[in-house]
Design a protein around this motif. Structure first.
Motif, PDB file in Angstrom:
ATOM      1  N   VAL A  91      38.941  41.132  49.889  1.00 22.58           N
ATOM      2  CA  VAL A  91      38.428  40.029  50.712  1.00 22.58           C
ATOM      3  C   VAL A  91      38.954  38.729  50.114  1.00 22.58           C
ATOM      4  CG1 VAL A  91      36.294  38.789  51.336  1.00 22.58           C
ATOM      5  CG2 VAL A  91      36.382  41.286  51.486  1.00 22.58           C
TER       6      VAL A  91
ATOM      7  N   GLY B 223      31.084  37.563  48.953  1.00 26.56           N
ATOM      8  CA  GLY B 223      29.640  37.391  48.803  1.00 26.56           C
ATOM      9  C   GLY B 223      28.913  37.154  50.114  1.00 26.56           C
TER      10      GLY B 223
ATOM     11  N   GLY C 207      29.036  39.703  52.621  1.00 24.88           N
ATOM     12  CA  GLY C 207      28.890  41.005  53.273  1.00 24.88           C
ATOM     13  C   GLY C 207      30.143  41.494  53.981  1.00 24.88           C
TER      14      GLY C 207
ATOM     15  N   THR D 296      31.535  45.026  52.781  1.00 23.54           N
ATOM     16  CA  THR D 296      30.643  46.110  53.209  1.00 23.54           C
ATOM     17  C   THR D 296      30.860  46.420  54.692  1.00 23.54           C
ATOM     18  OG1 THR D 296      29.040  45.309  51.590  1.00 23.54           O
ATOM     19  CG2 THR D 296      28.212  46.812  53.276  1.00 23.54           C
TER      20      THR D 296
ATOM     21  N   ASN E 157      34.177  46.540  38.033  1.00 25.82           N
ATOM     22  CA  ASN E 157      34.112  45.937  39.376  1.00 25.82           C
ATOM     23  C   ASN E 157      32.793  46.340  40.077  1.00 25.82           C
ATOM     24  OD1 ASN E 157      34.666  44.806  41.840  1.00 25.82           O
ATOM     25  ND2 ASN E 157      36.739  45.642  42.006  1.00 25.82           N
TER      26      ASN E 157
ATOM     27  N   LYS F 226      26.791  51.172  49.322  1.00 27.45           N
ATOM     28  CA  LYS F 226      26.113  50.765  50.573  1.00 27.45           C
ATOM     29  C   LYS F 226      26.704  51.472  51.801  1.00 27.45           C
ATOM     30  CE  LYS F 226      26.220  46.270  50.000  1.00 27.45           C
ATOM     31  NZ  LYS F 226      26.048  44.867  50.413  1.00 27.45           N
TER      32      LYS F 226
HETATM   33  C1  LIG Z   1      35.095  43.633  45.586  1.00 31.28           C
HETATM   34  C2  LIG Z   1      35.173  42.773  46.858  1.00 31.28           C
HETATM   35  C3  LIG Z   1      35.979  43.535  47.891  1.00 31.28           C
HETATM   36  C4  LIG Z   1      33.741  42.499  47.376  1.00 31.28           C
HETATM   37  O1  LIG Z   1      33.854  41.785  48.586  1.00 31.28           O
HETATM   38  P1  LIG Z   1      32.584  40.997  49.219  1.00 31.28           P
HETATM   39  O2  LIG Z   1      32.934  40.669  50.612  1.00 31.28           O
HETATM   40  O3  LIG Z   1      32.220  39.888  48.308  1.00 31.28           O
HETATM   41  O4  LIG Z   1      31.473  42.151  49.163  1.00 31.28           O
HETATM   42  P2  LIG Z   1      30.055  42.155  49.931  1.00 31.28           P
HETATM   43  O5  LIG Z   1      29.622  40.744  50.103  1.00 31.28           O
HETATM   44  O6  LIG Z   1      30.168  43.020  51.132  1.00 31.28           O
HETATM   45  O7  LIG Z   1      29.117  42.955  48.917  1.00 31.28           O
HETATM   46  C5  LIG Z   1      29.189  42.749  47.539  1.00 31.28           C
HETATM   47  C6  LIG Z   1      27.960  43.400  46.929  1.00 31.28           C
HETATM   48  O8  LIG Z   1      28.176  43.442  45.509  1.00 31.28           O
HETATM   49  C7  LIG Z   1      27.138  42.723  44.876  1.00 31.28           C
HETATM   50  N1  LIG Z   1      27.705  42.086  43.709  1.00 31.28           N
HETATM   51  C8  LIG Z   1      28.567  41.051  43.655  1.00 31.28           C
HETATM   52  N2  LIG Z   1      28.865  40.776  42.364  1.00 31.28           N
HETATM   53  C9  LIG Z   1      28.175  41.665  41.615  1.00 31.28           C
HETATM   54  C10 LIG Z   1      28.039  41.880  40.228  1.00 31.28           C
HETATM   55  N3  LIG Z   1      28.704  41.141  39.353  1.00 31.28           N
HETATM   56  N4  LIG Z   1      27.220  42.898  39.813  1.00 31.28           N
HETATM   57  C11 LIG Z   1      26.569  43.677  40.698  1.00 31.28           C
HETATM   58  N5  LIG Z   1      26.655  43.518  42.055  1.00 31.28           N
HETATM   59  C12 LIG Z   1      27.451  42.518  42.481  1.00 31.28           C
HETATM   60  C13 LIG Z   1      26.653  41.727  45.899  1.00 31.28           C
HETATM   61  O9  LIG Z   1      25.347  41.265  45.589  1.00 31.28           O
HETATM   62  C14 LIG Z   1      26.698  42.595  47.158  1.00 31.28           C
HETATM   63  O10 LIG Z   1      25.618  43.513  47.202  1.00 31.28           O
HETATM   64  P3  LIG Z   1      24.285  43.209  48.092  1.00 31.28           P
HETATM   65  O11 LIG Z   1      24.740  43.054  49.516  1.00 31.28           O
HETATM   66  O12 LIG Z   1      23.438  44.405  47.884  1.00 31.28           O
HETATM   67  O13 LIG Z   1      23.699  41.943  47.558  1.00 31.28           O
HETATM   68  C15 LIG Z   1      35.847  41.393  46.572  1.00 31.28           C
HETATM   69  O14 LIG Z   1      35.246  40.798  45.445  1.00 31.28           O
HETATM   70  C16 LIG Z   1      37.349  41.485  46.336  1.00 31.28           C
HETATM   71  O15 LIG Z   1      38.134  41.431  47.279  1.00 31.28           O
HETATM   72  N6  LIG Z   1      37.757  41.632  45.063  1.00 31.28           N
HETATM   73  C17 LIG Z   1      39.185  41.760  44.724  1.00 31.28           C
HETATM   74  C18 LIG Z   1      39.791  43.069  45.226  1.00 31.28           C
HETATM   75  C19 LIG Z   1      38.985  44.291  44.806  1.00 31.28           C
HETATM   76  O16 LIG Z   1      38.403  44.331  43.726  1.00 31.28           O
HETATM   77  N7  LIG Z   1      38.984  45.305  45.700  1.00 31.28           N
HETATM   78  C20 LIG Z   1      38.282  46.547  45.471  1.00 31.28           C
HETATM   79  C21 LIG Z   1      39.137  47.488  44.710  1.00 31.28           C
HETATM   80  S1  LIG Z   1      38.265  49.042  44.485  1.00 31.28           S
END
Ligand SMILES: CC(C)(COP(=O)(O)OP(=O)(O)OC[C@H]1O[C@@H](n2cnc3c(N)ncnc32)[C@H](O)[C@@H]1OP(=O)(O)O)[C@@H](O)C(=O)NCCC(=O)NCCS
Length: 180
Positions: free
Chosen positions: A106, A112, A114, A117, A144, A153
């Motif tokens: 993302v 952050g 959603g 998800t 991560n 989820k």
């Molecule tokens: C990982 C990634 C895809 C998450 O994207 P996002 O759109 O922020 O994710 P969402 O908002 O759908 O959900 C994130 C969830 O993780 C939780 N979260 C975020 N940081 C966290 C942390 N440090 N510890 C625990 N949970 C965490 C959030 O609270 C949320 O959960 P919730 O809905 O129960 O509150 C994004 O950070 C990203 O693109 N990272 C770089 C690429 C990557 O890592 N891809 C995945 C490779 S496996």
């Protein structure tokens, strides 16, 4: 409402903005300034490439590997690019050990909220409709937690902890998600 779409020129201005924000398709490999410049200059070429990926891939250790058939889709709202998710149609031994079927990212300014998800949920629907996979494997680096949460989820079942094949001392977690 955001939607999962085929990569298209219509989103390329926003895609380039996302690259400048630090978005990368592969979390292990940030896009280089040279590639960002080329994508900016030749957006048609890039969209064609994403929709018709090559059959080989340069692996993180610089060797040439098999690139299995893959579909990349983009998560967009109006003409704003929010993120990408890719599905591999099958696994080879390497991907079974690390990489799995699905990868996603993302753009930093949209995290952050959603999106990952919802984007993964939409991709699971896409797979149910278009591919004959009963179960998908996902791997995530142990440092991560946000990605682990996204997988859990979406019904992810923890399978095992595994050593990272490229990064010394790193570990990851493998999950599966049943689709049928
Ligand atoms: C990982 C990634 C895809 C998450 O994207 P996002 O759109 O922020 O994710 P969402 O908002 O759908 O959900 C994130 C969830 O993780 C939780 N979260 C975020 N940081 C966290 C942390 N440090 N510890 C625990 N949970 C965490 C959030 O609270 C949320 O959960 P919730 O809905 O129960 O509150 C994004 O950070 C990203 O693109 N990272 C770089 C690429 C990557 O890592 N891809 C995945 C490779 S496996």
């Amino acid at each position: 409402m955001p939607a999962l779409v085929r990569p298209d020129l219509a989103y390329m201005a926003s895609y380039v903005d996302a690259l400048h924000e630090g978005y990368a398709r592969d979390s292990l490999r940030p896009e280089s300034p040279e590639l960002i410049a080329q994508i900016t200059r030749e957006p048609e070429w890039f969209v064609r490439l994403v929709n018709n990926p090559p059959t080989t891939i340069v692996l993180p250790d610089a060797s040439l590997g098999e690139r299995v058939p893959e579909t990349e889709l983009w998560w967009v709202e109006d003409d704003r690019f929010l993120g990408s998710v890719g599905v591999r149609h099958r696994l080879n031994d390497l991907l079974e050990a690390w990489g799995g079927h699905i990868g996603y990212s993302v753009r930093p300014s949209a995290r952050g909220q959603g999106h990952a998800t919802a984007m993964l949920a939409a991709m699971l629907d896409h797979i149910r409709e278009h591919l004959s996979l009963d179960r998908v494997t996902l791997t995530v680096n142990s440092n991560n937690p946000a990605s682990m949460r996204v997988i859990e989820k979406n019904g992810g079942v923890f399978r095992d902890e595994i050593p990272h094949p490229w990064i010394e001392g790193d570990t990851g977690r493998r999950y599966w998600i049943d689709l049928r």
